[in-house]
Motif scaffolding. Structure first.
Motif, PDB file in Angstrom:
ATOM      1  N   THR A   1      52.967   7.975 -10.771  1.00 20.57           N
ATOM      2  CA  THR A   1      53.061   6.533 -10.599  1.00 20.57           C
ATOM      3  C   THR A   1      53.209   5.872 -11.966  1.00 20.57           C
TER       4      THR A   1
ATOM      5  N   LYS B   1      60.049   9.617 -11.350  1.00 19.36           N
ATOM      6  CA  LYS B   1      60.685  10.566 -10.435  1.00 19.36           C
ATOM      7  C   LYS B   1      60.666  11.981 -11.002  1.00 19.36           C
TER       8      LYS B   1
ATOM      9  N   ASN C   1      56.930  13.072 -11.012  1.00 17.72           N
ATOM     10  CA  ASN C   1      56.176  12.787  -9.790  1.00 17.72           C
ATOM     11  C   ASN C   1      54.866  12.060 -10.110  1.00 17.72           C
TER      12      ASN C   1
ATOM     13  N   SER D   1      56.010   2.377  -3.724  1.00 12.72           N
ATOM     14  CA  SER D   1      56.662   3.336  -4.607  1.00 12.72           C
ATOM     15  C   SER D   1      56.995   2.662  -5.933  1.00 12.72           C
TER      16      SER D   1
END
Length: 699
Positions: A355, A350, A353, A600
């Protein structure tokens, strides 16, 4: 943390130094752990008699504000006190002196308080490790190429044997060796024969490596050692070796560090001990000893320390997440994105940003690899996985090795899938399952129901949907049950659930190759090596349009989850049962599948949690100590369960009750509570209830 603990205890005060009575000293020895001030011994170095003496001579006993040693510095700087100290020593060592009794009681009280202090220190140690040790290791240490049938009982012992020989060569002792003694403990001794542990150790002592050894030569080389009773250490020095005399199986004894313990000792011409060392195979092919466990990265795999980037050897993270002060300068040995839990990994994704796969990829760069090397290594891992599937479905052998005489099923399953599922697209010359080249076709089963030219969906073998050729079947199918009953029997029929059937076929193929001692990728272990390749193969064949991108995303994401399990719990069946192998592999594959579906990071970790949650408590009770039953079928179910878990997580819209960290901790507690009978010892469960046909001698 060993140094931190010592600093808490080593509050030296030479003014209060006293020599205790012999009884008090014995009491202290029983209460305290003797803390050696160890010399700087090289990594994985052997414990020779000389170094053992040096280590004992530097031992000190530490307690509270006093250090109970004879302090030469005090005597030299204050000669006048020397006689006084001698008198005190004489008085204090008199058993009739009441001062001795008082001092002894004080020592007992101090020992009691020290016991409480030790508990507090251990708790503080755990909190310290939670804050200062991350879970990041190289994905290429987690996914490594080896041989079957077991990562902890085959790959690990082979690595341990090679490490031991390399150490002998560095110390100049190899040419002096006359005899080598090998002792196996715990799970290694209980199921080692079925897991090919003797073969692995002896070939490792001869200098072979799990990644490069020719798997086809293993049986003949091992048999040659048994027949000739000769072992060539390091491929250079030949000694006499008698398997019955020189290998001891202590299945009734478990060493303190880990259930998979082994001890190697070498002796000279006169029978004198030259060197000895203990190694522990902690799962996934990882090997540690006391030195590496305390002073180096626990996940160090025994590769040449001088050939790898230094960042792969340590796991310290000097950052306090609760501190409000500015962060200290970045530690060059720490990866750019260290994480110690699922929550911290999610926070990184998070914050930056990124993966999960991108986080792991950038950490790999920190380990000294460039983009091309990372790509090539990932493609190499997948190539071995894919080749393993191809070997499994095209094998001409009918049975697996071992007393069970288990029939291979992957070739039959694959033939039926390819003939019945694509009758209009697949010609009689069936293509290879893997990419590249056009190997020979896999022949169909001789007495299969599909030999009449009609597929399961009513189409003929040429893809025509018109009239059938000839009769609908060559023989009538027998219906089991009575027709004179209110509930009529159901006629037999074949069903086709493509995802489940292909996943099962791929997983079974890999584990049949593993059971026969073939080339395998520990993912994260050999006993669970079929789950991850099966799910990834299904993605490549039926879902993705960009195979290379899917391979990178899947393997890197799965590796991150595997790191969390390795740090927070275990990936060794000898420690946690099969939940630590197939359960962890299912969780890793679930995360990889969800990542390839574009989920996500939060959903990916939820998929991993579902994958392990419904494998908690899974026992490891292999029949006859072989990695066959129930291991092979369990991998099939693990692959199907992994896809189901990912689908559930993507449908839940991030609404869940259990986090991945909580599930990992639950697995650790379950492993601690589980009986040793269900931890890869073949002492209970199926290993006890299933009767094995005994091999009778030929009279």
């Amino acid at each position: 943390m060993r140094l931190a603990s010592r600093s808490l205890l080593n509050l030296n005060s030479t003014k209060n130094t006293r020599l205790l009575s012999s009884s008090s000293t014995r009491c202290l020895h029983s209460i305290l752990q003797v803390t050696p001030t160890r010399p700087n011994i090289p990594h994985n170095s052997l414990l020779t008699p000389q170094t053992h003496i040096r280590r004992i001579s530097s031992t000190r006993i530490l307690l509270s504000n006093s250090t109970f040693t004879s302090d030469k510095t005090n005597d030299e700087t204050n000669p006048d006190e020397h006689g006084k100290n001698d008198k005190e020593e004489k008085d204090l060592t008199d058993p009739e002196d009441p001062t001795v009794e008082k001092l002894d009681s004080e020592v007992l009280l101090a020992g009691s308080n020290l016991g409480k202090a030790k508990d507090e220190i251990e708790e503080e140690t755990k909190r310290y490790q939670d804050q200062h040790e991350h879970a990041v290791i190289s994905a290429f240490d987690l996914f490594s190429i080896g041989v079957g049938p077991s990562s902890s009982h085959t790959v690990g012992p082979m690595r341990a044997g090679k490490i031991f020989i390399n150490d002998l060569q560095e110390l100049g002792l190899l040419d002096k060796v006359k005899t080598v003694k090998i002792t196996l403990y715990g799970s290694l001794a209980a199921t080692g024969k079925g897991h090919h542990t003797p073969q692995a150790i002896l070939l490792g002592l001869e200098g072979s490596d799990p990644e490069t050894i020719d798997t086809g030569t293993i049986p003949s080389r091992y048999q040659g050692i048994l027949d000739t009773k000769q072992l060539t250490l390091g491929g250079k020095h030949t000694i006499h070796y008698d398997m019955d005399r020189d290998m001891l199986w202590r299945w009734d004894q478990v060493l303190k560090t880990h259930p998979n313990g082994m001890r190697f000792s070498v002796f000279g011409e006169e029978g004198d001990l030259l060197a000895t060392n203990e190694y522990f195979s902690v799962g996934g092919g990882f090997v540690v000893n006391d030195k590496t466990k305390v002073d180096e990265n626990l996940f160090y795999k025994g590769v040449n320390k001088n050939l790898v980037h230094g960042a792969r050897l340590h796991q310290s993270q000097h950052v306090d997440p609760h501190s409000t002060s500015p962060p200290p300068p970045a530690d060059p040995a720490s990866p750019p994105y260290p994480f110690s839990s699922g929550d911290s990994l999610l926070a990184l994704t998070k914050k930056h940003n990124m993966t999960i796969a991108q986080i792991v990829y950038d950490n790999e760069r920190h380990f000294g690899l460039d983009d091309d090397e990372i790509h090539q290594k990932l493609m190499r891992i997948w190539a071995v996985m894919d080749d393993c599937i191809r070997q499994g479905v095209s094998s001409a052998e009918e049975k697996l090795p071992g007393r069970l005489g288990l029939r291979r099923r992957a070739p039959m399953l694959y033939r039926r899938l390819m003939r019945g599922f694509y009758p209009g697209l697949v010609s009689p010359n069936l293509p290879s399952i893997g990419p590249g080249g056009q190997p020979e076709a896999i022949e169909g089963p001789k007495n299969d129901d599909s030999d009449n030219g009609v597929g399961n969906n009513g189409f003929d073998s040429q893809g025509s949907s018109g009239r059938r050729r000839g009769p609908p079947a060559t023989r009538a199918r027998r219906v089991i049950g009575s027709f004179d009953h209110p509930v009529l029997p159901m006629p037999p029929r074949k069903t086709m659930i493509p995802a489940m059937d292909f996943l099962s076929c791929y997983a079974i193929a890999v584990n049949e190759v593993n059971a026969s001692g073939g080339r395998i990728v520990t993912s994260p272990t050999n006993g669970a090596a079929g789950v991850i390749p099966a799910v990834l193969k299904y993605i490549i064949e039926f879902i993705t349009d960009d195979p290379e991108k899917a391979i990178e995303t899947f393997l890197l994401t799965a590796a991150a989850v595997g790191m969390l399990f390795k740090r927070g719990s275990t990936i060794s069946a000898a420690e946690g049962g099969c939940q630590a192998e197939v359960g962890v592999a299912c969780s890793m594959a679930s995360a990889g599948f969800a990542a390839c579906m574009g989920a996500s990071p939060e959903t990916v970790l939820q998929a991993a949690e579902i994958g392990i949650e419904h494998n908690l408590g899974l026992t490891c009770d292999p029949i006859d100590g072989l990695v066959q039953v129930p291991c092979i079928e369990r991998n099939s179910l693990g692959a199907v369960k992994a896809v189901t878990a990912a689908q559930l997580s993507m449908a839940s819209q991030n609404v869940y009750s259990v986090s991945l960290d909580e599930a990992i901790e639950a697995m650790r507690l379950t492993a601690a509570d589980m009986s040793v009978k269900y931890k890869e010892t073949s002492l209970s469960g199926l290993a006890r209830t299933v009767k094995i046909p005994l091999t009778m001698p030929n009279w």
